[in-house]
Every structure is written in C-alpha cells, then in structure tokens.
Design a protein around this motif. Sequence first.
Motif, mmCIF file in Angstrom:
data_model
loop_
_atom_site.group_PDB
_atom_site.id
_atom_site.type_symbol
_atom_site.label_atom_id
_atom_site.label_comp_id
_atom_site.label_asym_id
_atom_site.label_seq_id
_atom_site.Cartn_x
_atom_site.Cartn_y
_atom_site.Cartn_z
ATOM 1 N N ALA A 171 0.837 -1.202 0.000
ATOM 2 C CA ALA A 171 0.000 0.000 0.000
ATOM 3 C C ALA A 171 0.872 1.253 0.000
ATOM 4 O O ALA A 171 0.591 2.236 -0.703
ATOM 5 C CB ALA A 171 -0.936 -0.008 1.203
ATOM 6 N N LYS A 172 1.948 1.234 0.774
ATOM 7 C CA LYS A 172 2.877 2.367 0.788
ATOM 8 C C LYS A 172 3.567 2.502 -0.572
ATOM 9 O O LYS A 172 3.792 3.623 -1.052
ATOM 10 C CB LYS A 172 3.920 2.194 1.890
ATOM 11 N N TYR A 173 3.880 1.389 -1.200
ATOM 12 C CA TYR A 173 4.496 1.425 -2.529
ATOM 13 C C TYR A 173 3.592 2.138 -3.531
ATOM 14 O O TYR A 173 4.072 2.897 -4.393
ATOM 15 C CB TYR A 173 4.783 -0.004 -2.996
ATOM 16 N N PHE A 174 2.289 1.920 -3.422
ATOM 17 C CA PHE A 174 1.338 2.574 -4.324
ATOM 18 C C PHE A 174 1.008 4.002 -3.900
ATOM 19 O O PHE A 174 0.203 4.666 -4.543
ATOM 20 C CB PHE A 174 0.061 1.746 -4.442
ATOM 21 N N GLY A 175 1.613 4.477 -2.815
ATOM 22 C CA GLY A 175 1.458 5.877 -2.426
ATOM 23 C C GLY A 175 0.383 6.155 -1.409
ATOM 24 O O GLY A 175 -0.039 7.307 -1.248
ATOM 25 N N ALA A 176 -0.065 5.148 -0.684
ATOM 26 C CA ALA A 176 -1.167 5.325 0.270
ATOM 27 C C ALA A 176 -0.707 5.941 1.587
ATOM 28 O O ALA A 176 0.464 5.858 1.972
ATOM 29 C CB ALA A 176 -1.826 3.977 0.548
ATOM 30 N N TYR A 177 -1.672 6.526 2.276
ATOM 31 C CA TYR A 177 -1.548 6.873 3.696
ATOM 32 C C TYR A 177 -2.177 5.704 4.440
ATOM 33 O O TYR A 177 -3.374 5.449 4.322
ATOM 34 C CB TYR A 177 -2.288 8.168 4.001
ATOM 35 N N VAL A 178 -1.375 4.949 5.210
ATOM 36 C CA VAL A 178 -1.812 3.667 5.764
ATOM 37 C C VAL A 178 -2.154 3.769 7.236
ATOM 38 O O VAL A 178 -1.354 4.247 8.048
ATOM 39 C CB VAL A 178 -0.722 2.599 5.565
ATOM 40 N N ILE A 179 -3.375 3.316 7.570
ATOM 41 C CA ILE A 179 -3.794 3.152 8.962
ATOM 42 C C ILE A 179 -3.885 1.651 9.214
ATOM 43 O O ILE A 179 -4.626 0.935 8.525
ATOM 44 C CB ILE A 179 -5.154 3.814 9.241
ATOM 45 N N ALA A 180 -3.112 1.172 10.169
ATOM 46 C CA ALA A 180 -2.989 -0.269 10.398
ATOM 47 C C ALA A 180 -3.671 -0.682 11.693
ATOM 48 O O ALA A 180 -3.550 -0.002 12.715
ATOM 49 C CB ALA A 180 -1.518 -0.669 10.432
ATOM 50 N N LEU A 181 -4.354 -1.822 11.655
ATOM 51 C CA LEU A 181 -5.019 -2.403 12.824
ATOM 52 C C LEU A 181 -4.333 -3.711 13.193
ATOM 53 O O LEU A 181 -4.188 -4.612 12.362
ATOM 54 C CB LEU A 181 -6.496 -2.666 12.513
ATOM 55 N N ALA A 182 -3.892 -3.819 14.442
ATOM 56 C CA ALA A 182 -3.260 -5.045 14.934
ATOM 57 C C ALA A 182 -3.259 -4.999 16.454
ATOM 58 O O ALA A 182 -3.745 -4.034 17.060
ATOM 59 C CB ALA A 182 -1.835 -5.189 14.388
ATOM 60 N N SER A 183 -2.702 -6.033 17.071
ATOM 61 C CA SER A 183 -2.599 -6.038 18.534
ATOM 62 C C SER A 183 -1.497 -5.080 18.968
ATOM 63 O O SER A 183 -0.547 -4.804 18.225
ATOM 64 C CB SER A 183 -2.290 -7.437 19.053
ATOM 65 N N GLY A 184 -1.606 -4.589 20.195
ATOM 66 C CA GLY A 184 -0.650 -3.622 20.698
ATOM 67 C C GLY A 184 0.780 -4.106 20.665
ATOM 68 O O GLY A 184 1.710 -3.311 20.474
ATOM 69 N N ALA A 185 0.973 -5.408 20.817
ATOM 70 C CA ALA A 185 2.327 -5.959 20.817
ATOM 71 C C ALA A 185 3.021 -5.796 19.469
ATOM 72 O O ALA A 185 4.260 -5.849 19.394
ATOM 73 C CB ALA A 185 2.279 -7.435 21.194
ATOM 74 N N LYS A 186 2.249 -5.573 18.417
ATOM 75 C CA LYS A 186 2.826 -5.452 17.075
ATOM 76 C C LYS A 186 2.970 -3.994 16.630
ATOM 77 O O LYS A 186 3.325 -3.728 15.476
ATOM 78 C CB LYS A 186 1.973 -6.231 16.074
ATOM 79 N N ARG A 187 2.718 -3.066 17.520
ATOM 80 C CA ARG A 187 2.724 -1.645 17.167
ATOM 81 C C ARG A 187 4.036 -1.210 16.501
ATOM 82 O O ARG A 187 4.031 -0.654 15.396
ATOM 83 C CB ARG A 187 2.466 -0.795 18.419
ATOM 84 N N GLU A 188 5.156 -1.421 17.167
ATOM 85 C CA GLU A 188 6.430 -0.947 16.641
ATOM 86 C C GLU A 188 6.783 -1.667 15.343
ATOM 87 O O GLU A 188 7.346 -1.067 14.419
ATOM 88 C CB GLU A 188 7.537 -1.125 17.681
ATOM 89 N N PHE A 189 6.467 -2.946 15.274
ATOM 90 C CA PHE A 189 6.731 -3.704 14.050
ATOM 91 C C PHE A 189 5.967 -3.118 12.876
ATOM 92 O O PHE A 189 6.542 -2.853 11.807
ATOM 93 C CB PHE A 189 6.349 -5.168 14.253
ATOM 94 N N VAL A 190 4.671 -2.869 13.047
ATOM 95 C CA VAL A 190 3.832 -2.379 11.953
ATOM 96 C C VAL A 190 4.226 -0.961 11.556
ATOM 97 O O VAL A 190 4.310 -0.633 10.359
ATOM 98 C CB VAL A 190 2.344 -2.465 12.346
ATOM 99 N N LEU A 191 4.489 -0.102 12.531
ATOM 100 C CA LEU A 191 4.930 1.252 12.202
ATOM 101 C C LEU A 191 6.276 1.213 11.489
ATOM 102 O O LEU A 191 6.543 2.025 10.593
ATOM 103 C CB LEU A 191 5.015 2.104 13.465
ATOM 104 N N GLY A 192 7.115 0.253 11.852
ATOM 105 C CA GLY A 192 8.404 0.099 11.184
ATOM 106 C C GLY A 192 8.281 -0.322 9.732
ATOM 107 O O GLY A 192 9.207 -0.114 8.934
ATOM 108 N N LEU A 193 7.150 -0.914 9.367
ATOM 109 C CA LEU A 193 6.895 -1.304 7.979
ATOM 110 C C LEU A 193 6.513 -0.113 7.119
ATOM 111 O O LEU A 193 6.485 -0.213 5.886
ATOM 112 C CB LEU A 193 5.758 -2.331 7.911
ATOM 113 N N GLY A 194 6.181 1.006 7.779
ATOM 114 C CA GLY A 194 5.811 2.208 7.046
ATOM 115 C C GLY A 194 4.414 2.720 7.310
ATOM 116 O O GLY A 194 4.007 3.738 6.739
ATOM 117 N N ALA A 195 3.648 2.034 8.148
ATOM 118 C CA ALA A 195 2.292 2.514 8.457
ATOM 119 C C ALA A 195 2.357 3.914 9.059
ATOM 120 O O ALA A 195 3.249 4.229 9.847
ATOM 121 C CB ALA A 195 1.600 1.553 9.421
ATOM 122 N N ASP A 196 1.394 4.747 8.674
ATOM 123 C CA ASP A 196 1.353 6.128 9.154
ATOM 124 C C ASP A 196 0.632 6.263 10.481
ATOM 125 O O ASP A 196 0.950 7.145 11.281
ATOM 126 C CB ASP A 196 0.682 7.010 8.103
#
Length: 319
Positions: A171-196
């Motif tokens: 999604a970031k590759y296609f130029g999106a602004y990404v809002i990600a839903l996951a468990s709190g334990a995965k917060r830093e991992f998901v933000l590290g992937l590029g989620a906004d």
Amino acid sequence: MKAVILKSQGGTEQLMMADLPIPHPGNGEVLIKVHAIGINATDVYARRDSRLDYIFNGESPKILGWDISGEIVEIGADTAHFKVGDAVFGLLNFPTYTTPGHAKGYAEYVVASINDIALKPANISYEEAAAVPMAALTVWQPLNKFRIKPGDRVFITAAGGGVGHFAVQLAKYFGAYVIALASGAKREFVLGLGADEFIDYQTTNFLDILSPVDYVIEGLRDEHIAKSMQALKDGATLLSLWDHIVGSKWADLAVQRNINAFYNNVVSNGQDMKALARLLEEQKLVPHISKRFGLDEIPLAHSAIESNHTTGKVIIKVL
C-alpha cells in the motif's frame, strides 16, 4: 528424498515424514532442490478440511506445500531461460476453488512449472524468498486490478500477520496513507513497515476514531467485513483477503453502501513473481520471518500458524 506426507485430513498428527523417490521434470518443468518452504494459513485449512481433498487430484501420497525457494538441479525440455544452478522461488501449482493443485512442496526436491517461478533476488536469502510468494501475491494481484491511488487513505486489518505485513508495504508502494489495525504488541513492528497510523484493536474500537477511508484491505473474516465497511467513504473499495463477496450477504451490504467490495483468488504466476522480485531487489518489499522450523518440525509450524498470533511469516528451513 525426505518429504512430509498427509495421511488424511485432520490434526497435525496426520503429517508424517516419509522417504520418496526424487521426481523428474517434464516438458516446461524444472527440478528444484528445496532450500526453504513457506507455511501459510492455506496449508492449515487444506490439512484440516476434508472438503479440500480435491486439491490433491486423487494422487497418493498427499503432500502439502506451495511456497518454495531453492536451486534448479535438473531441467526438462522447453525451459526457456532457466538453467541448472539458478536460484528460484515461487508459488507452485496453486489450486482454485474448482481445480486441483498438488504442488508437493513439503519435500527436499520438487518439480515446478517454469510459468510459476522467478529468479531469486541475490540480496535476499532462500528463507526470505520462501516467505514471499503466496502472502505477497495475495495482495499484489488484487491491488493491480483495483489500484490504490497516491494519497488514498487505506485501512489494513490484521496488519502484523503474514499477508498483512506485505499489505502495509505494498500500500505504501502505491502511495497510500496507511492506517494499520493489529494487537498492541505489534505496534512498533507495523509502524516500522511504514504505516502512518496504528490502532490497537485490543483497546480501541476503530470506528470510534477512524475517519472515512478510501480503501480497506480486510485481513479478517465474517462479521468484521461489515464493520470495516462502516469505515469506508461512499464509492470506496474493500478487498476481502479471505471471504468471497459475490453471492454473499456482504455483496448486498456493499450495494447498499455503494462500496466496491471484492475477493481475489491468488493464482500461481511467474510474471507476478518477477514483479515482486524487483520490489525485493529495490528493498521496497522486505519479508519478516518470525519463526523457523526444520522439515521434521512441520507439525509445529502448523500449530504456530493456528495460534493466529504470528508476526510476519513462518518458514521451514530445509538446507
């Protein structure tokens, strides 16, 4: 060669190590010495559900596994530009809902159609390559049918999982602004992937804080689809990664909400694998492996997937 066969559909105890002859490639095929195998939720469903027995095409023994990486050790006729010694990866002979697809990937050697594979990028390991095919294609193929536009607000559920972590990156590759839903334990991992933005589903109802979005990549099932539809703008798009939409109650709801809701069945495709290889080479797509097992530990790998709490991918290291 060593292979893990499925005695019959059921629990992980149905998976058993066996000694089998090494297969040989036919026309348009190559023999791959397997270095690593990707384990997916689909493997678990096929192991458990007797309704999916058709995928084995009546052949015996039954051998699960579609995601592989390895080295070509033998070629058949008409194998185009592939040669012995090439490092390759791919989603092999994946079934549809009406046709079989017995790829036999849980083995030390596997025969692959040249139409299903691509050269492995030199900058990633065999293990990383095996983590990519099914999970990344599950997102890549539908996003090339209904494109995300630059600047679109995209909401991705199950964003820390095997498919979800690729969805964030694509999604970031296609130029999106990404809002990600996951468990709190995965917060830093998901933000590290590029989620906004990140929303912890364990503490927050996303509908309480999320303003309408342009696109949902729905990595959850059943009633969660209806909930995610409430987060979409009029005329927006929802991609369901798991549940069929056509002919379902979700289709009726989508019409009521003026939403383009669709499901896409992933298919084996070497050209799409080449596209993913380019993204991997450019480091625009980076696979994350959370757990590694040996070939004799495939039952443990299935149990890890069944926990529904893995971060990124689970792989089998063969060599």
